[in-house]
Design an enzyme around this catalytic site. Structure first.
Site, PDB file in Angstrom:
ATOM      1  N   LYS A  11       0.827  -1.219   0.000  1.00 22.99           N
ATOM      2  CA  LYS A  11       0.000   0.000   0.000  1.00 22.99           C
ATOM      3  C   LYS A  11       0.860   1.267   0.000  1.00 22.99           C
ATOM      4  O   LYS A  11       0.695   2.123  -0.858  1.00 22.99           O
ATOM      5  CB  LYS A  11      -0.916   0.038   1.241  1.00 22.99           C
ATOM      6  CG  LYS A  11      -1.930  -1.072   1.316  1.00 22.99           C
ATOM      7  CD  LYS A  11      -2.866  -0.893   2.496  1.00 22.99           C
ATOM      8  CE  LYS A  11      -2.165  -0.895   3.844  1.00 22.99           C
ATOM      9  NZ  LYS A  11      -1.557  -2.201   4.200  1.00 22.99           N
ATOM     10  N   ARG A  67     -10.166   1.322   7.892  1.00 23.67           N
ATOM     11  CA  ARG A  67      -9.785  -0.054   8.211  1.00 23.67           C
ATOM     12  C   ARG A  67     -10.863  -0.753   9.027  1.00 23.67           C
ATOM     13  O   ARG A  67     -10.730  -1.936   9.305  1.00 23.67           O
ATOM     14  CB  ARG A  67      -8.485  -0.053   9.031  1.00 23.67           C
ATOM     15  CG  ARG A  67      -7.218  -0.217   8.219  1.00 23.67           C
ATOM     16  CD  ARG A  67      -6.030   0.076   9.135  1.00 23.67           C
ATOM     17  NE  ARG A  67      -4.854  -0.657   8.802  1.00 23.67           N
ATOM     18  CZ  ARG A  67      -3.771  -0.117   8.238  1.00 23.67           C
ATOM     19  NH1 ARG A  67      -3.753   1.139   7.889  1.00 23.67           N
ATOM     20  NH2 ARG A  67      -2.709  -0.848   8.023  1.00 23.67           N
ATOM     21  N   ARG A 116      11.743  -5.988   5.505  1.00 25.84           N
ATOM     22  CA  ARG A 116      11.719  -4.574   5.915  1.00 25.84           C
ATOM     23  C   ARG A 116      12.226  -4.434   7.346  1.00 25.84           C
ATOM     24  O   ARG A 116      12.911  -3.473   7.686  1.00 25.84           O
ATOM     25  CB  ARG A 116      10.290  -4.013   5.792  1.00 25.84           C
ATOM     26  CG  ARG A 116      10.215  -2.546   6.165  1.00 25.84           C
ATOM     27  CD  ARG A 116       8.884  -1.918   5.833  1.00 25.84           C
ATOM     28  NE  ARG A 116       7.814  -2.412   6.690  1.00 25.84           N
ATOM     29  CZ  ARG A 116       6.535  -2.103   6.544  1.00 25.84           C
ATOM     30  NH1 ARG A 116       6.166  -1.304   5.553  1.00 25.84           N
ATOM     31  NH2 ARG A 116       5.636  -2.568   7.362  1.00 25.84           N
TER      32      ARG A 116
HETATM   33  P1  B4P Z   1       0.537   0.936   7.914  1.00 24.13           P
HETATM   34  O1  B4P Z   1       1.555   1.994   7.962  1.00 24.13           O
HETATM   35  O2  B4P Z   1      -0.592   1.136   6.976  1.00 24.13           O
HETATM   36  O3  B4P Z   1       1.365  -0.406   7.648  1.00 24.13           O
HETATM   37  P2  B4P Z   1       1.177  -1.669   6.711  1.00 24.13           P
HETATM   38  O4  B4P Z   1      -0.221  -2.172   6.707  1.00 24.13           O
HETATM   39  O5  B4P Z   1       2.237  -2.615   7.115  1.00 24.13           O
HETATM   40  O6  B4P Z   1       1.453  -1.237   5.241  1.00 24.13           O
HETATM   41  P3  B4P Z   1       2.661  -0.454   4.616  1.00 24.13           P
HETATM   42  O7  B4P Z   1       2.022   0.529   3.726  1.00 24.13           O
HETATM   43  O8  B4P Z   1       3.608   0.090   5.580  1.00 24.13           O
HETATM   44  O9  B4P Z   1       3.530  -1.541   3.895  1.00 24.13           O
HETATM   45  P4  B4P Z   1       3.551  -1.911   2.368  1.00 24.13           P
HETATM   46  O10 B4P Z   1       2.416  -2.866   2.276  1.00 24.13           O
HETATM   47  O11 B4P Z   1       3.569  -0.772   1.419  1.00 24.13           O
HETATM   48  O12 B4P Z   1      -0.074   0.689   9.375  1.00 24.13           O
HETATM   49  C1  B4P Z   1       0.765   0.465  10.507  1.00 24.13           C
HETATM   50  C2  B4P Z   1      -0.070   0.468  11.786  1.00 24.13           C
HETATM   51  O13 B4P Z   1      -0.673   1.793  11.984  1.00 24.13           O
HETATM   52  C3  B4P Z   1      -1.269  -0.482  11.838  1.00 24.13           C
HETATM   53  O14 B4P Z   1      -0.894  -1.805  12.204  1.00 24.13           O
HETATM   54  C4  B4P Z   1      -2.146   0.232  12.909  1.00 24.13           C
HETATM   55  O15 B4P Z   1      -1.700  -0.032  14.226  1.00 24.13           O
HETATM   56  C5  B4P Z   1      -1.957   1.691  12.624  1.00 24.13           C
HETATM   57  N1  B4P Z   1      -2.991   2.211  11.706  1.00 24.13           N
HETATM   58  C6  B4P Z   1      -2.763   2.706  10.461  1.00 24.13           C
HETATM   59  N2  B4P Z   1      -3.941   3.081   9.899  1.00 24.13           N
HETATM   60  C7  B4P Z   1      -4.919   2.812  10.811  1.00 24.13           C
HETATM   61  C8  B4P Z   1      -6.339   2.949  10.801  1.00 24.13           C
HETATM   62  N3  B4P Z   1      -7.005   3.440   9.743  1.00 24.13           N
HETATM   63  N4  B4P Z   1      -7.036   2.562  11.902  1.00 24.13           N
HETATM   64  C9  B4P Z   1      -6.399   2.084  12.978  1.00 24.13           C
HETATM   65  N5  B4P Z   1      -5.067   1.912  13.047  1.00 24.13           N
HETATM   66  C10 B4P Z   1      -4.312   2.273  11.975  1.00 24.13           C
HETATM   67  O16 B4P Z   1       4.989  -2.553   2.137  1.00 24.13           O
HETATM   68  C11 B4P Z   1       5.571  -3.537   2.950  1.00 24.13           C
HETATM   69  C12 B4P Z   1       6.960  -3.928   2.434  1.00 24.13           C
HETATM   70  O17 B4P Z   1       6.846  -4.636   1.207  1.00 24.13           O
HETATM   71  C13 B4P Z   1       7.898  -2.762   2.159  1.00 24.13           C
HETATM   72  O18 B4P Z   1       9.157  -3.072   2.700  1.00 24.13           O
HETATM   73  C14 B4P Z   1       7.979  -2.685   0.643  1.00 24.13           C
HETATM   74  O19 B4P Z   1       9.237  -2.247   0.191  1.00 24.13           O
HETATM   75  C15 B4P Z   1       7.746  -4.122   0.226  1.00 24.13           C
HETATM   76  N6  B4P Z   1       7.084  -4.234  -1.071  1.00 24.13           N
HETATM   77  C16 B4P Z   1       6.041  -3.482  -1.507  1.00 24.13           C
HETATM   78  N7  B4P Z   1       5.666  -3.871  -2.725  1.00 24.13           N
HETATM   79  C17 B4P Z   1       6.498  -4.922  -3.081  1.00 24.13           C
HETATM   80  C18 B4P Z   1       6.595  -5.762  -4.240  1.00 24.13           C
HETATM   81  N8  B4P Z   1       5.771  -5.614  -5.300  1.00 24.13           N
HETATM   82  N9  B4P Z   1       7.550  -6.730  -4.239  1.00 24.13           N
HETATM   83  C19 B4P Z   1       8.376  -6.891  -3.179  1.00 24.13           C
HETATM   84  N10 B4P Z   1       8.339  -6.112  -2.053  1.00 24.13           N
HETATM   85  C20 B4P Z   1       7.398  -5.138  -2.015  1.00 24.13           C
END
Ligand code: B4P
Length: 201
Positions: A26, A101, A140
């Site tokens: 995302k 969410r 990561r």
């Molecule tokens: P987020 O920051 O949204 O974290 P995330 O779900 O892990 O997604 P993120 O965007 O960071 O990772 P991505 O998939 O891009 O939320 C963190 C926390 O904040 C939640 O657990 C919660 O506690 C709180 N929170 C946030 N929003 C909330 C809400 N609305 N309500 C309540 N609580 C909330 O990427 C992951 C990794 O994959 C990266 O290292 C990237 O480099 C890699 N990657 C991406 N695409 C790839 C691909 N195609 N191939 C290989 N690697 C890839």
């Protein structure tokens, strides 16, 4: 900017959501889509992490939930999104990454947009299987040391996603807004898939 041949309202503003399990890409895709469409990407996760880093009251409240893999309470999350969506830079549209969410957050967002007569143009649902997302997040973790990227917390976050966020897809699907995109593969390829899927709407 609007999606060529695709969704946006009469003013040309484009309002998108990006939904997907932790690690689906995302944040990665949000940055690229923000650039492609010229709209701000708003990540509630990034805003929480920034507050944790700066030791704000919101950060202190959010940190315990995030470190445990739980969602931050709706009341705190909704307030920050309401405030963010009142800023002038969202006039031409926005991409919300990781919000809503929960079903309560869906209602809140409906309310925030409804006041101005705005609606969403599309909800991009990024899919990736569990093994792949765990592998990505552990990688990561090794690179960035995020406190919620330990294997135990990652599994908890995936459970919370299935329980609280996966049901949102059906809600938006009933509204005809869902665009499913395979998040596996090269990052540029995934971006291309999203842009093509939005243009085809
Ligand atoms: P987020 O920051 O949204 O974290 P995330 O779900 O892990 O997604 P993120 O965007 O960071 O990772 P991505 O998939 O891009 O939320 C963190 C926390 O904040 C939640 O657990 C919660 O506690 C709180 N929170 C946030 N929003 C909330 C809400 N609305 N309500 C309540 N609580 C909330 O990427 C992951 C990794 O994959 C990266 O290292 C990237 O480099 C890699 N990657 C991406 N695409 C790839 C691909 N195609 N191939 C290989 N690697 C890839």
């Amino acid at each position: 900017m609007t999606v060529p041949g695709g969704a946006s309202d009469a003013s040309g503003a484009l309002r998108l959501l990006l939904i997907g399990p932790p690690g689906a890409g995302k944040g990665t895709q949000a940055a690229r889509l923000s650039e492609a469409y010229g709209i701000p990407a708003i990540s509630t996760g990034d805003i929480f992490r920034e507050n944790v880093k700066n030791g704000t009251e919101l950060g202190v409240q959010a940190k315990g939930y995030m470190d445990a893999g739980q969602y931050v309470p709706d009341s705190l999350t909704n307030d920050l999104v309401r405030d963010r969506l009142s800023q002038p830079d969202v006039a031409d549209g926005f991409l919300l990454d990781g919000y809503p969410r929960t079903l309560q957050q869906v209602e809140e967002l409906d309310g925030i947009l409804g006041v101005d007569g705005f609606s969403l143009d599309a909800v991009v649902v990024l899919t990736a299987d569990t093994d792949e997302v765990v592998t990505r997040l552990l990688k990561r973790s090794a690179e960035q040391g995020r406190s919620d990227d330990t294997e135990e917390v990652i599994r908890k976050r995936l459970d919370v996603y299935e329980e609280q966020t996966a049901p949102l897809v059906a809600v938006y699907d009933e509204r005809g807004l869902v665009v499913n995109v395979d998040g596996l593969g090269d990052i540029d390829v995934v971006t291309g898939r999203i842009i093509a899927a939005l243009a085809a709407r």
